[in-house]
Design a protein around this motif. Sequence first.
Motif, PDB file in Angstrom:
ATOM      1  N   SER A 103       0.830  -1.211   0.000  1.00  0.00           N
ATOM      2  CA  SER A 103       0.000   0.000   0.000  1.00  0.00           C
ATOM      3  C   SER A 103       0.865   1.262   0.000  1.00  0.00           C
ATOM      4  N   LEU A 104       1.909   1.268   0.817  1.00  0.00           N
ATOM      5  CA  LEU A 104       2.777   2.450   0.895  1.00  0.00           C
ATOM      6  C   LEU A 104       3.468   2.740  -0.435  1.00  0.00           C
ATOM      7  N   ALA A 105       3.725   1.703  -1.210  1.00  0.00           N
ATOM      8  CA  ALA A 105       4.397   1.882  -2.499  1.00  0.00           C
ATOM      9  C   ALA A 105       3.432   2.272  -3.613  1.00  0.00           C
ATOM     10  N   ASN A 106       2.141   2.198  -3.313  1.00  0.00           N
ATOM     11  CA  ASN A 106       1.121   2.527  -4.301  1.00  0.00           C
ATOM     12  C   ASN A 106       0.926   4.049  -4.373  1.00  0.00           C
ATOM     13  N   PRO A 107       1.020   4.654  -5.551  1.00  0.00           N
ATOM     14  CA  PRO A 107       0.864   6.117  -5.676  1.00  0.00           C
ATOM     15  C   PRO A 107      -0.479   6.633  -5.167  1.00  0.00           C
ATOM     16  N   GLU A 108      -1.475   5.761  -5.073  1.00  0.00           N
ATOM     17  CA  GLU A 108      -2.795   6.184  -4.612  1.00  0.00           C
ATOM     18  C   GLU A 108      -2.940   6.141  -3.091  1.00  0.00           C
ATOM     19  N   CYS A 109      -1.905   5.695  -2.393  1.00  0.00           N
ATOM     20  CA  CYS A 109      -1.968   5.601  -0.932  1.00  0.00           C
ATOM     21  C   CYS A 109      -2.073   6.986  -0.309  1.00  0.00           C
ATOM     22  N   ARG A 110      -3.032   7.172   0.607  1.00  0.00           N
ATOM     23  CA  ARG A 110      -3.276   8.462   1.247  1.00  0.00           C
ATOM     24  C   ARG A 110      -2.687   8.543   2.657  1.00  0.00           C
ATOM     25  N   LEU A 111      -2.076   7.459   3.138  1.00  0.00           N
ATOM     26  CA  LEU A 111      -1.593   7.415   4.514  1.00  0.00           C
ATOM     27  C   LEU A 111      -0.571   8.507   4.814  1.00  0.00           C
ATOM     28  N   GLU A 112      -0.803   9.230   5.906  1.00  0.00           N
ATOM     29  CA  GLU A 112       0.128  10.239   6.385  1.00  0.00           C
ATOM     30  C   GLU A 112       0.686   9.865   7.762  1.00  0.00           C
ATOM     31  N   VAL A 121       6.948  -6.370  13.959  1.00  0.00           N
ATOM     32  CA  VAL A 121       7.520  -6.021  12.651  1.00  0.00           C
ATOM     33  C   VAL A 121       8.878  -6.678  12.451  1.00  0.00           C
ATOM     34  N   GLY A 122       9.769  -6.553  13.431  1.00  0.00           N
ATOM     35  CA  GLY A 122      11.072  -7.196  13.359  1.00  0.00           C
ATOM     36  C   GLY A 122      12.018  -6.576  12.337  1.00  0.00           C
ATOM     37  N   GLU A 123      13.187  -7.183  12.234  1.00  0.00           N
ATOM     38  CA  GLU A 123      14.259  -6.679  11.378  1.00  0.00           C
ATOM     39  C   GLU A 123      13.899  -6.713   9.890  1.00  0.00           C
ATOM     40  N   GLU A 124      13.459  -7.879   9.441  1.00  0.00           N
ATOM     41  CA  GLU A 124      13.107  -8.035   8.030  1.00  0.00           C
ATOM     42  C   GLU A 124      11.931  -7.157   7.655  1.00  0.00           C
ATOM     43  N   GLY A 125      10.955  -7.061   8.546  1.00  0.00           N
ATOM     44  CA  GLY A 125       9.796  -6.226   8.287  1.00  0.00           C
ATOM     45  C   GLY A 125      10.171  -4.758   8.170  1.00  0.00           C
ATOM     46  N   ALA A 126      11.116  -4.312   8.993  1.00  0.00           N
ATOM     47  CA  ALA A 126      11.575  -2.925   8.924  1.00  0.00           C
ATOM     48  C   ALA A 126      12.203  -2.634   7.571  1.00  0.00           C
ATOM     49  N   ALA A 127      13.001  -3.568   7.090  1.00  0.00           N
ATOM     50  CA  ALA A 127      13.645  -3.392   5.776  1.00  0.00           C
ATOM     51  C   ALA A 127      12.603  -3.336   4.664  1.00  0.00           C
ATOM     52  N   THR A 128      11.586  -4.173   4.776  1.00  0.00           N
ATOM     53  CA  THR A 128      10.509  -4.187   3.781  1.00  0.00           C
ATOM     54  C   THR A 128       9.751  -2.860   3.777  1.00  0.00           C
ATOM     55  N   LEU A 129       9.443  -2.357   4.948  1.00  0.00           N
ATOM     56  CA  LEU A 129       8.735  -1.078   5.061  1.00  0.00           C
ATOM     57  C   LEU A 129       9.590   0.070   4.551  1.00  0.00           C
ATOM     58  N   ALA A 130      10.878   0.022   4.850  1.00  0.00           N
ATOM     59  CA  ALA A 130      11.786   1.073   4.395  1.00  0.00           C
ATOM     60  C   ALA A 130      11.795   1.152   2.874  1.00  0.00           C
ATOM     61  N   GLU A 131      11.916   0.021   2.224  1.00  0.00           N
ATOM     62  CA  GLU A 131      11.976   0.003   0.760  1.00  0.00           C
ATOM     63  C   GLU A 131      10.698   0.555   0.146  1.00  0.00           C
ATOM     64  N   SER A 132       9.565   0.311   0.789  1.00  0.00           N
ATOM     65  CA  SER A 132       8.288   0.797   0.265  1.00  0.00           C
ATOM     66  C   SER A 132       8.188   2.317   0.306  1.00  0.00           C
ATOM     67  N   MET A 133       9.051   2.950   1.105  1.00  0.00           N
ATOM     68  CA  MET A 133       9.018   4.409   1.258  1.00  0.00           C
ATOM     69  C   MET A 133       9.859   5.131   0.217  1.00  0.00           C
ATOM     70  N   ARG A 134      10.492   4.394  -0.662  1.00  0.00           N
ATOM     71  CA  ARG A 134      11.416   5.014  -1.617  1.00  0.00           C
ATOM     72  C   ARG A 134      10.737   6.099  -2.451  1.00  0.00           C
ATOM     73  N   ASN A 135       9.522   5.839  -2.907  1.00  0.00           N
ATOM     74  CA  ASN A 135       8.821   6.818  -3.742  1.00  0.00           C
ATOM     75  C   ASN A 135       7.565   7.375  -3.085  1.00  0.00           C
ATOM     76  N   ASN A 136       7.389   7.068  -1.801  1.00  0.00           N
ATOM     77  CA  ASN A 136       6.216   7.566  -1.088  1.00  0.00           C
ATOM     78  C   ASN A 136       6.416   9.035  -0.705  1.00  0.00           C
ATOM     79  N   GLN A 137       5.449   9.876  -1.042  1.00  0.00           N
ATOM     80  CA  GLN A 137       5.572  11.305  -0.774  1.00  0.00           C
ATOM     81  C   GLN A 137       4.460  11.823   0.135  1.00  0.00           C
ATOM     82  N   ARG A 138       3.827  10.923   0.872  1.00  0.00           N
ATOM     83  CA  ARG A 138       2.731  11.333   1.748  1.00  0.00           C
ATOM     84  C   ARG A 138       2.988  11.035   3.225  1.00  0.00           C
TER      85      ARG A 138
END
Length: 212
Positions: A103-112, A121-138
Amino acid sequence: FPRMSALLELSLCGNSIDDNCARVLVHGLSECKHILSLDLSRNRISDDGLDVLIQGLPESVDTLYLTKNEVTLARHLPLLRFKSLVLLGNTLCLGGPRVIAASLANPECRLEDLDLSQCNVGEEGAATLAESMRNNQRLTLMSLAENNITKEGWNAFSSILCDTSSINASYISNHTLRDLDGDGVQIPQDVEMMLDLNQGNDKSCVAAKKIL
């Protein structure tokens, strides 16, 4: 629910609301066209109930509190519609962070504002979430307190906040995320520094400072 059309906020915390109750609730709120916030913390809502809420709540609802329910995100659920989502205290399955990341990687995501404190979440989950933020601008706030994340996990956000591979990469890095809410955890200094820079409202200036 008569005489509720003007309702703006509704709190039903600690009422043993389960997935079936969520369906009844959604039906009852169908005419509440102005409601903005729904608090269902400390109930018994699982993934099925969350799906019902996502699909059935009035479009005006942009804030949903689901603290300490039974959400695991064991299957794909689109979390695009909300501006603020609180999942604190829900024990996500191992694939849960990937569902959120999609969802975070989706341009239509409205989450602020996204609260994932105490969510396994753990270590692997943190890395996954971080990568999803690469193009997130919200998203400006992602709360990750009490998730057994070590320095390695926090470092996954470093290159997302400031990609030093080239000047252009630095310029188009994430300049929106302002807080990871480590709640006393020692987040690496370079990550904290980038989060502090992102507090600036002039994103061109923020980008320039990162390049320099």
